[in-house]
Design an enzyme around this catalytic site. Structure first.
Site, PDB file in Angstrom:
ATOM      1  N   CYS A   1       9.489  -1.729  -7.289  1.00  0.00           N
ATOM      2  CA  CYS A   1      10.211  -1.116  -8.400  1.00  0.00           C
ATOM      3  C   CYS A   1      10.868  -2.236  -9.205  1.00  0.00           C
ATOM      4  O   CYS A   1      11.570  -3.072  -8.643  1.00  0.00           O
ATOM      5  CB  CYS A   1      11.274  -0.148  -7.876  1.00  0.00           C
ATOM      6  SG  CYS A   1      12.378   0.468  -9.169  1.00  0.00           S
TER       7      CYS A   1
ATOM      8  N   ASP B   1       7.219   0.359  -3.833  1.00  0.00           N
ATOM      9  CA  ASP B   1       6.573   1.595  -4.289  1.00  0.00           C
ATOM     10  C   ASP B   1       5.216   1.667  -3.603  1.00  0.00           C
ATOM     11  O   ASP B   1       4.513   0.660  -3.506  1.00  0.00           O
ATOM     12  CB  ASP B   1       6.351   1.582  -5.800  1.00  0.00           C
ATOM     13  CG  ASP B   1       7.586   1.967  -6.589  1.00  0.00           C
ATOM     14  OD1 ASP B   1       8.436   2.681  -6.035  1.00  0.00           O
ATOM     15  OD2 ASP B   1       7.685   1.555  -7.751  1.00  0.00           O
TER      16      ASP B   1
END
Length: 126
Positions: A31, A38
């Site tokens: 992120c 992520d």
């Protein structure tokens, strides 16, 4: 070692439209706001023209995003652009299905269609 060098090989059947689907269930990036990981499943679907992607190089390409911060929309569109630049496919779709973050699921779909290319009419058998 992870890298962005997508290798290719000649399409063995360039006279025919056919679809290649590659499912990548363990994609990771970071992120860009929090630095937290992520996780996503990436689906690459394409109708090759003259070139096909070599799978080991694709694995290393995907791995190269692991320590890079990227918004979901940006990373999906970057993949599509990199693939199209290297393969020049008749059609390509990259679907990125991101796992939940902050109670939200994100799916990003980016497509490319070669000028003048149209998909064949699907045949429905009885």
């Amino acid at each position: 070692m992870p890298n962005r060098d997508l290798e290719t090989f000649p399409n063995p059947s360039p006279e025919r439209d056919y679809t290649i689907r590659i499912r990548i269930p363990e994609f990771t990036c970071l992120c860009p706001k929090t630095g937290q990981p992520d996780f996503a499943e990436i689906l690459v679907e394409y109708v090759p023209d003259e070139r096909c992607v070599e799978l080991k190089s694709l694995k290393l390409y995907m791995w190269s995003f692991r320590d890079e911060g990227a918004f979901h929309e940006a990373v999906t569109n970057r993949m599509l652009q990199d693939f199209c630049d290297r393969l020049a496919p008749r059609f390509m779709r990259v679907t990125a299905i991101f796992n939940v973050r902050g109670g939200l699921y994100t799916t990003v779909v980016a497509e490319h269609r070669q000028d003048g290319w149209a998909p064949p009419v699907r045949v429905e058998l009885p």
